[in-house]
Enzyme design. Sequence first.
Site, PDB file in Angstrom:
ATOM      1  N   GLY A 295      14.937  32.550 -35.204  1.00  0.00           N
ATOM      2  CA  GLY A 295      16.165  31.857 -34.781  1.00  0.00           C
ATOM      3  C   GLY A 295      16.126  30.414 -35.257  1.00  0.00           C
ATOM      4  O   GLY A 295      16.606  29.504 -34.573  1.00  0.00           O
TER       5      GLY A 295
ATOM      6  N   GLY B  71      19.377  28.162 -35.400  1.00  0.00           N
ATOM      7  CA  GLY B  71      20.182  27.999 -34.181  1.00  0.00           C
ATOM      8  C   GLY B  71      20.098  26.584 -33.621  1.00  0.00           C
ATOM      9  O   GLY B  71      19.527  25.679 -34.235  1.00  0.00           O
ATOM     10  N   GLN B  72      20.661  26.416 -32.413  1.00  0.00           N
ATOM     11  CA  GLN B  72      20.755  25.079 -31.814  1.00  0.00           C
ATOM     12  C   GLN B  72      19.380  24.416 -31.666  1.00  0.00           C
ATOM     13  O   GLN B  72      19.193  23.273 -32.077  1.00  0.00           O
ATOM     14  CB  GLN B  72      21.435  25.163 -30.437  1.00  0.00           C
ATOM     15  CG  GLN B  72      21.727  23.790 -29.826  1.00  0.00           C
ATOM     16  CD  GLN B  72      21.761  23.792 -28.303  1.00  0.00           C
ATOM     17  OE1 GLN B  72      21.537  24.828 -27.654  1.00  0.00           O
ATOM     18  NE2 GLN B  72      22.047  22.651 -27.732  1.00  0.00           N
TER      19      GLN B  72
ATOM     20  N   ILE C 236      18.555  35.231 -39.639  1.00  0.00           N
ATOM     21  CA  ILE C 236      19.191  36.523 -39.921  1.00  0.00           C
ATOM     22  C   ILE C 236      20.218  36.359 -41.034  1.00  0.00           C
ATOM     23  O   ILE C 236      20.715  35.250 -41.265  1.00  0.00           O
ATOM     24  CB  ILE C 236      19.854  37.161 -38.676  1.00  0.00           C
ATOM     25  CG1 ILE C 236      20.799  36.172 -37.997  1.00  0.00           C
ATOM     26  CG2 ILE C 236      18.829  37.716 -37.720  1.00  0.00           C
ATOM     27  CD1 ILE C 236      21.743  36.808 -37.010  1.00  0.00           C
TER      28      ILE C 236
ATOM     29  N   ASN D 236      14.639  39.563 -38.167  1.00  0.00           N
ATOM     30  CA  ASN D 236      15.634  40.012 -37.202  1.00  0.00           C
ATOM     31  C   ASN D 236      14.881  40.644 -36.031  1.00  0.00           C
ATOM     32  O   ASN D 236      14.179  41.642 -36.208  1.00  0.00           O
ATOM     33  CB  ASN D 236      16.550  41.038 -37.895  1.00  0.00           C
ATOM     34  CG  ASN D 236      17.656  41.516 -36.993  1.00  0.00           C
ATOM     35  OD1 ASN D 236      17.563  41.405 -35.768  1.00  0.00           O
ATOM     36  ND2 ASN D 236      18.704  42.046 -37.584  1.00  0.00           N
TER      37      ASN D 236
ATOM     38  N   TYR E  17      23.355  36.983 -18.918  1.00  0.00           N
ATOM     39  CA  TYR E  17      22.410  35.991 -19.441  1.00  0.00           C
ATOM     40  C   TYR E  17      21.227  35.833 -18.471  1.00  0.00           C
ATOM     41  O   TYR E  17      20.067  35.887 -18.873  1.00  0.00           O
ATOM     42  CB  TYR E  17      23.145  34.659 -19.608  1.00  0.00           C
ATOM     43  CG  TYR E  17      22.333  33.547 -20.214  1.00  0.00           C
ATOM     44  CD1 TYR E  17      21.865  33.626 -21.515  1.00  0.00           C
ATOM     45  CD2 TYR E  17      22.063  32.388 -19.484  1.00  0.00           C
ATOM     46  CE1 TYR E  17      21.142  32.581 -22.078  1.00  0.00           C
ATOM     47  CE2 TYR E  17      21.353  31.347 -20.045  1.00  0.00           C
ATOM     48  CZ  TYR E  17      20.893  31.442 -21.339  1.00  0.00           C
ATOM     49  OH  TYR E  17      20.178  30.398 -21.894  1.00  0.00           O
TER      50      TYR E  17
ATOM     51  N   LYS F 280      17.257  36.683 -18.825  1.00  0.00           N
ATOM     52  CA  LYS F 280      16.247  35.624 -18.703  1.00  0.00           C
ATOM     53  C   LYS F 280      15.186  35.979 -17.658  1.00  0.00           C
ATOM     54  O   LYS F 280      13.996  35.730 -17.862  1.00  0.00           O
ATOM     55  CB  LYS F 280      16.908  34.272 -18.390  1.00  0.00           C
ATOM     56  CG  LYS F 280      17.671  33.680 -19.575  1.00  0.00           C
ATOM     57  CD  LYS F 280      16.769  33.522 -20.797  1.00  0.00           C
ATOM     58  CE  LYS F 280      17.462  32.970 -22.008  1.00  0.00           C
ATOM     59  NZ  LYS F 280      16.629  33.041 -23.230  1.00  0.00           N
TER      60      LYS F 280
ATOM     61  N   ILE G  22      20.832  21.730 -23.066  1.00  0.00           N
ATOM     62  CA  ILE G  22      20.190  20.856 -24.057  1.00  0.00           C
ATOM     63  C   ILE G  22      21.264  20.106 -24.843  1.00  0.00           C
ATOM     64  O   ILE G  22      22.212  20.706 -25.346  1.00  0.00           O
ATOM     65  CB  ILE G  22      19.266  21.666 -24.978  1.00  0.00           C
ATOM     66  CG1 ILE G  22      18.121  22.223 -24.130  1.00  0.00           C
ATOM     67  CG2 ILE G  22      18.715  20.789 -26.102  1.00  0.00           C
ATOM     68  CD1 ILE G  22      17.212  23.151 -24.874  1.00  0.00           C
TER      69      ILE G  22
HETATM   70  C1  AKB Z   1      23.892  27.820 -21.355  1.00  0.00           C
HETATM   71  O1  AKB Z   1      24.692  27.001 -20.878  1.00  0.00           O
HETATM   72  O2  AKB Z   1      24.116  29.026 -21.448  1.00  0.00           O
HETATM   73  C2  AKB Z   1      22.543  27.305 -21.806  1.00  0.00           C
HETATM   74  C3  AKB Z   1      21.523  27.331 -20.717  1.00  0.00           C
HETATM   75  C4  AKB Z   1      21.511  26.315 -19.665  1.00  0.00           C
HETATM   76  O3  AKB Z   1      20.697  28.189 -20.696  1.00  0.00           O
HETATM   77  N1  AKB Z   1      22.678  25.986 -22.330  1.00  0.00           N
END
Ligand code: AKB
Length: 318
Positions: A8, A11-12, A35, A54, A143, A147, A173
């Site tokens: 990755g 990415g950011q 990727i 990937n 999400y 996690k 971030i």
């Molecule tokens: C999001 O907002 O989805 C992310 C995080 C805090 O995991 N920046």
Amino acid sequence: MKNILVIGATGQIGSELTMELRKRYGNEHVVAGYIFGAEPKGELATSGPSGIVNVTDRQSIEVAVKKYEIDTIYNLVALLSVVAESRPAMAWKIGIDGLWNVLEVTREYGCAVFTPSSIGSFGESTPHVKTPQDTVQRPRTMYGVTKVTTELLSDYYHTKYGVDTRAVRFPGIISNVTPPGGGTTDYAVDIYYSAVKGEKFICPVKAGTFMDMMYMPDAMNAAISLMEADPARLKHRNAFNIAAMSFDPELIYATIKKHVPGFEMIYEVDPLKQSIADSWPDSLDDTCAREEWDWEPQYDLESMTVDMLEKLKAKLNK
Ligand code: AKB
């Protein structure tokens, strides 16, 4: 000397972390994994090795690990919170099926692995103020589900197979390099762009919505220092709370306005972002990270704001 693979890398976080790792360990020792369709550009492409990796294709990870004799992997791929709600199957496939592949490769080849968790791993029933390291984790977003699973798998592979898994729970971030995409905390980056461009900022979460945030240099330092830490001191292998600052839209707006007096902000609340933000902690207690690997952030809201405005003005020629 370490040989590092960043998965990755465009990415950011990856785009900056890869360059920082190259600075610290030498360009040839840090491989940028990307990727198809997200190829590295500019200095990221020219300063060191790169290749297609990937996470959903275990063989592609294995090829890179063998070719470059990798001993450390930073696995940064994931869909962020808002986008994961609209693409839950994809969020699981990348975040968990992908992680499984990464962990299996690390188990076989003896690599250390960093896979970030997030403040999104907490939910409504978590204590919201000074959220402890070890507490209730019952998120109701996909999400968050990925996690928490990430944390459990990291723990499992460490205790069962002795894999050197390490992780932090990243807050929002903030960076002036690669913009985030599809997160709940993205507003805290967008607000700086509006201020520098002289535009009115439309804030998607309500006044009084506090969330933990961190400036990118601290986020990168956290990841690298944790991977450098003495394993004998680490009691937590799932993910560490880390914290630098907590603010709501009014506080960041007032801080920016001190430097950009004409700056204006209005609210147009996005119900999905608001409900996700409401379920997340207001602030984390990062005592364990401080005790187990000497975590200490450098930037607070004021010093980050000064740096962000200066860097964005230069970047946008303002
Ligand atoms: C999001 O907002 O989805 C992310 C995080 C805090 O995991 N920046």
